[in-house]
Design a protein around this motif. Sequence first.
Motif, PDB file in Angstrom:
ATOM      1  N   ASP A   1      -8.752   7.896   3.707  1.00 19.95           N
ATOM      2  CA  ASP A   1      -8.470   7.831   2.271  1.00 19.95           C
ATOM      3  C   ASP A   1      -7.334   6.873   1.944  1.00 19.95           C
ATOM      4  O   ASP A   1      -6.421   7.183   1.173  1.00 19.95           O
ATOM      5  N   GLY A   2      -7.346   5.709   2.560  1.00 22.58           N
ATOM      6  CA  GLY A   2      -6.354   4.690   2.276  1.00 22.58           C
ATOM      7  C   GLY A   2      -5.116   4.747   3.147  1.00 22.58           C
ATOM      8  O   GLY A   2      -4.272   3.864   3.064  1.00 22.58           O
ATOM      9  N   LEU A   3      -4.979   5.760   3.989  1.00 27.92           N
ATOM     10  CA  LEU A   3      -3.853   5.851   4.915  1.00 27.92           C
ATOM     11  C   LEU A   3      -4.319   5.450   6.301  1.00 27.92           C
ATOM     12  O   LEU A   3      -5.401   5.835   6.735  1.00 27.92           O
ATOM     13  N   GLN A   4      -3.500   4.705   7.008  1.00 24.78           N
ATOM     14  CA  GLN A   4      -3.825   4.350   8.380  1.00 24.78           C
ATOM     15  C   GLN A   4      -3.226   5.409   9.299  1.00 24.78           C
ATOM     16  O   GLN A   4      -2.022   5.650   9.282  1.00 24.78           O
TER      17      GLN A   4
ATOM     18  N   THR B   1      -6.655   2.808  15.302  1.00 21.75           N
ATOM     19  CA  THR B   1      -6.264   3.020  13.915  1.00 21.75           C
ATOM     20  C   THR B   1      -7.498   3.381  13.110  1.00 21.75           C
ATOM     21  O   THR B   1      -8.519   2.704  13.200  1.00 21.75           O
ATOM     22  N   VAL B   2      -7.408   4.461  12.342  1.00 20.68           N
ATOM     23  CA  VAL B   2      -8.511   4.878  11.480  1.00 20.68           C
ATOM     24  C   VAL B   2      -8.006   4.970  10.044  1.00 20.68           C
ATOM     25  O   VAL B   2      -6.847   5.306   9.805  1.00 20.68           O
ATOM     26  N   ASP B   3      -8.882   4.640   9.107  1.00 15.85           N
ATOM     27  CA  ASP B   3      -8.541   4.727   7.695  1.00 15.85           C
ATOM     28  C   ASP B   3      -8.941   6.112   7.187  1.00 15.85           C
ATOM     29  O   ASP B   3     -10.081   6.531   7.331  1.00 15.85           O
TER      30      ASP B   3
ATOM     31  N   GLN C   1       1.679   3.381   2.329  1.00 20.60           N
ATOM     32  CA  GLN C   1       2.552   3.507   3.487  1.00 20.60           C
ATOM     33  C   GLN C   1       3.613   2.412   3.531  1.00 20.60           C
ATOM     34  O   GLN C   1       4.642   2.573   4.178  1.00 20.60           O
TER      35      GLN C   1
ATOM     36  N   ASN D   1       0.852  -1.180   0.000  1.00 23.04           N
ATOM     37  CA  ASN D   1       0.000   0.000   0.000  1.00 23.04           C
ATOM     38  C   ASN D   1       0.894   1.239   0.000  1.00 23.04           C
ATOM     39  O   ASN D   1       2.118   1.135  -0.045  1.00 23.04           O
TER      40      ASN D   1
ATOM     41  N   ARG E   1      -2.408  -3.651  12.738  1.00 28.87           N
ATOM     42  CA  ARG E   1      -3.558  -4.390  13.277  1.00 28.87           C
ATOM     43  C   ARG E   1      -3.542  -4.217  14.790  1.00 28.87           C
ATOM     44  O   ARG E   1      -2.474  -4.227  15.406  1.00 28.87           O
TER      45      ARG E   1
ATOM     46  N   THR F   1       0.999  -2.255   7.298  1.00 25.34           N
ATOM     47  CA  THR F   1      -0.362  -2.292   7.840  1.00 25.34           C
ATOM     48  C   THR F   1      -0.270  -2.446   9.346  1.00 25.34           C
ATOM     49  O   THR F   1       0.618  -3.127   9.855  1.00 25.34           O
TER      50      THR F   1
END
Length: 109
Positions: free
Chosen positions: A85-88, A81-83, A67, A65, A72, A70
């Motif tokens: 626009d595709g970024l954590q 952790t919040v998404d 970044q 991805n 978890r 990922t």
Amino acid sequence: MARLVMIATTAVPDHVRGALSRWMLEPVAGVYVGTMSARVRDELWSVVSASVGVGAAVCVHPDDNEQGFTIRTAGERRRTTVDFDGLQLIQLSALEEAEQEMPPVPEGW
């Protein structure tokens, strides 16, 4: 292909720490690092996340991805952790009211 995985734990049962130490090194208390396949990582994380009890655990591993990794999480944590626009991203939840309304500290302390 095996890739580096990091799992950090807080207040987890001893059997979880034992399971992690079979596959990973523990350079600092509660922080585990190791190189493993995605299949082993996913199986290990499913055991950890199902067994954290009142503790918490975070797993960071490489991913394809923007970044390059990922995050978890398992268990109750103040940081979530919040998404976006595709970024954590990490979001801090507000302190509970009881913690916010602490009595003032006496002078001289």
